[in-house]
Scaffold this motif. Structure first.
Motif, PDB file in Angstrom:
ATOM      1  N   GLN A  30       6.678   0.625  -0.162  1.00 43.49           N
ATOM      2  CA  GLN A  30       7.966   0.533   0.520  1.00 43.49           C
ATOM      3  C   GLN A  30       8.453  -0.911   0.474  1.00 43.49           C
ATOM      4  O   GLN A  30       7.713  -1.826   0.108  1.00 43.49           O
ATOM      5  N   SER A  62      -0.414   5.292   4.400  1.00 40.37           N
ATOM      6  CA  SER A  62      -0.125   4.868   5.776  1.00 40.37           C
ATOM      7  C   SER A  62      -1.294   5.120   6.717  1.00 40.37           C
ATOM      8  O   SER A  62      -1.383   4.491   7.777  1.00 40.37           O
ATOM      9  N   THR A  66       0.817  -1.215   0.000  1.00 39.64           N
ATOM     10  CA  THR A  66       0.000   0.000   0.000  1.00 39.64           C
ATOM     11  C   THR A  66       0.846   1.259   0.000  1.00 39.64           C
ATOM     12  O   THR A  66       0.515   2.253  -0.660  1.00 39.64           O
ATOM     13  N   THR A  67       1.947   1.238   0.735  1.00 40.48           N
ATOM     14  CA  THR A  67       2.783   2.442   0.869  1.00 40.48           C
ATOM     15  C   THR A  67       3.975   2.445  -0.082  1.00 40.48           C
ATOM     16  O   THR A  67       4.796   3.365  -0.039  1.00 40.48           O
ATOM     17  N   VAL A 106       4.127   8.499   4.406  1.00 40.18           N
ATOM     18  CA  VAL A 106       3.966   8.069   3.022  1.00 40.18           C
ATOM     19  C   VAL A 106       2.487   7.882   2.721  1.00 40.18           C
ATOM     20  O   VAL A 106       1.677   7.611   3.621  1.00 40.18           O
TER      21      VAL A 106
END
Length: 439
Positions: free
Chosen positions: A132, A145, A129-130, A142
Motif C-alpha cells: 500500500q 496485515s 508488506t501490504t 490486505v
C-alpha cells in the motif's frame, strides 16, 4: 474496576523526571526519589500512589528553569519577536475555505489514525508488506496485515464508514462549542465547563486526562495544567487550536490568545506555544502568499528563545539551505526517537514535522502529498496530518480538494461529545462561519 485514569504509574514518574530536566529545572533533589519510586511502583502501583502524589507536589515546587519560556500571556508577549499582530481588515473567511479546513482536518486524521501508535519504521514496513501507499486511506483487509497490530487504534478504511471518532476532532468541536456558547471572550474556566459537560474522561489521554481529573478534584485552572501532570508539554494543546485560527482571519495575535486560553487548562510553556503557533498560522493564511509565510507569522506569537521556536526555526533554516524534505525529517529523528513515548508525543518534534511539511509544500500545495508526508514522517501521525490537512484545506478551499480524500468522510462525523455526537460537516462549517463573523 480498572481505574488507571485515577492513578499514576511508574512511567508517569519517569516522564516527570525528563520533563523537569528538559525544562531546565534543578532535578538533583528529586531524581533519586523519582527513580526509586518508579521502580517500587512497577511492583504495586496502588500501594505507592500516595507517595507518588507527594513527590509530584515536590516537583511542582522546584524553581523554574528556562526564564525565556513564561506561562502568562503578558510575559509570553514580552518575549515574542516583532510581528504583524493584525493584518488590514479582512472579511470573514468564506464558506469554501472553512469547509476545506474542516474537511482537510478530517482527512488527515482519518489517514493517520490507523497507525498513530506506530513508529516511522513500522509504518514503512507495513506499507511495503501490504503493498500500500499513503496516497489513499489505509486498509486492513490486505495480504500481510496479520503481521501487525491492526486493532491498536482502528480507523482502517475498510473498517469504518464516514469519519470515525477521534480525540483530535473531538477537541476541534469542543473549541467551536465553547465559542458558540461563550463567544470569543471565553475564559479557561468556561472551556473547562464545556469539557465537563461533554467529554467522558476515559476518552481523554495524557495531559487532558490529568487536567480533567484535577477539575474533578476541585483544582482550578491554570493549576490544572501543573498539578501531578508529567505530560504538560506534550502535543495535546496543539491539536486543539485550529478552530481559533478559523474564526480570527487576519488576526494572528487574537488567534494565539484564544488558543492560549484553551491550552493553559492542561499545558504549560511549549505545550501552550504549539497551540498558539498553529492558531496564529491559520489566522494568517488569508493574508499571506503561501504556507511558509504563514508558518513564519505563527512564530511571531511565541517566545523567540523558546525550545519550540528554536526547533521550528531550525526546520525553516534547513529549507532555506536547500536540504531535501526526507533529509529534514531524518534530522528530526536523529534528535527525537518516535519509539519513545515521551519523545514521540512531545510538542517540539511534532511541531517540527508540521513545519517541515508546510515549508516544503511550496506555493501550490497538494493535499494528498502533504498528508502522505505528514503520516510518513512518523511521530503523532493523526495529530500532525490533521493539522496539515486543516492548514492546506483552509488555504485551498473545499472545491480544490481531491474527491478521493473528502468523499469518504460522508458528511457526518462521530465525536465523543454528549451534546454533539454526530455533527454534520456542513453544520460545523455554518457554525464556524457565524462565530467568525461575530465581533
Amino acid at each position: 474496576m480498572e481505574d488507571e485514569y485515577l492513578r499514576f504509574g511508574p512511567e508517569a514518574l519517569r516522564i516527570e523526571l525528563r520533563q523537569l530536566a528538559d525544562a531546565g529545572r534543578p532535578v538533583g533533589e528529586v531524581v533519586e526519589d523519582l527513580e526509586t519510586l518508579a521502580t517500587d511502583m512497577a511492583a504495586d502501583d496502588r500501594t505507592y500512589h500516595e507517595r507518588a502524589r507527594e513527590l509530584l507536589d515536590r516537583c511542582e515546587q522546584l524553581p523554574s528553569g528556562h526564564r525565556t519560556e513564561p506561562d502568562t500571556l503578558a510575559a509570553i508577549r514580552q518575549e515574542r519577536p516583532d510581528g504583524p499582530r493584525r493584518f488590514e481588515a479582512l472579511s470573514s473567511p468564506g464558506h469554501d475555505a472553512l469547509r476545506g479546513a474542516w474537511a482537510g482536518r478530517c482527512a488527515g486524521i482519518r489517514l493517520g489514525k490507523p497507525v498513530e501508535t506506530w513508529t516511522r519504521e513500522e509504518v514503512r514496513r507495513f506499507l511495503t508488506t501490504t503493498d500500500q501507499s499513503l496516497d489513499s486511506y489505509l486498509r486492513a483487509d490486505v495480504a500481510g496485515s496479520d503481521e501487525f497490530a491492526m486493532d491498536a487504534t482502528g480507523g482502517w478504511h475498510d473498517w469504518v464508514t464516514g469519519m470515525p471518532r477521534d480525540d483530535d476532532l473531538d477537541f476541534t468541536v469542543v473549541a467551536l462549542e465553547t465559542l458558540r456558547s461563550c463567544g470569543k471572550e471565553f475564559n479557561t474556566t468556561d472551556l473547562a465547563q464545556v469539557w465537563l459537560e461533554n467529554l467522558p474522561v476515559c476518552k481523554l489521554h495524557t495531559a487532558e486526562r490529568v487536567a480533567y481529573r484535577n477539575l474533578l478534584n476541585a483544582v482550578d485552572p491554570p493549576a490544572t495544567a501543573r498539578r501531578w501532570n508529567p505530560y504538560r508539554e506534550l502535543i495535546g494543546a496543539q491539536i486543539r487550536a485550529d478552530c481559533y485560527g478559523y474564526v480570527t482571519p487576519g488576526a494572528p495575535e487574537r488567534a494565539a490568545e484564544l488558543a492560549f486560553r484553551d491550552a493553559r487548562l492542561s499545558h504549560v510553556a511549549n505545550g501552550c506555544y504549539g497551540a498558539m503557533w498553529v492558531a496564529a498560522m491559520l489566522a494568517a493564511l488569508p493574508a499571506v502568499k503561501n504556507l511558509q509565510d504563514a508558518v513564519a507569522v505563527g512564530l511571531t506569537e511565541v517566545p523567540t528563545d523558546s525550545r519550540l521556536a528554536a526547533a521550528i526555526n531550525d526546520v525553516l533554516g534547513w529549507r532555506k539551505a536547500g536540504i531535501g524534505f526526507e533529509a529534514a525529517i531524518d534530522r528530526i529523528h536523529a534528535t527525537w526517537d518516535d519509539a519513545d513515548f515521551y519523545e514521540g508525543y512531545h510538542v517540539v518534534p511534532n511541531a517540527q514535522v508540521v513545519a517541515a511539511v508546510l515549508a516544503w509544500a511550496g506555493s501550490d500545495p497538494d493535499l494528498g502529498t502533504a498528508l502522505a508526508r505528514a503520516v510518513g514522517a512518523g511521530f503523532d501521525t493523526d495529530c500532525n496530518a490533521g493539522t496539515i490537512g486543516s492548514v492546506v484545506g483552509f488555504h485551498l478551499g473545499f472545491d480544490a480538494l481531491p474527491d478521493e480524500w473528502v468523499a469518504p468522510i460522508d458528511g457526518a462525523l462521530s465525536t465523543a461529545l454528549a451534546d454533539r455526537p454526530r455533527p454534520w460537516l456542513e453544520d460545523l462549517v455554518t457554525d464556524t462561519l457565524a462565530v467568525a463573523r461575530a465581533s
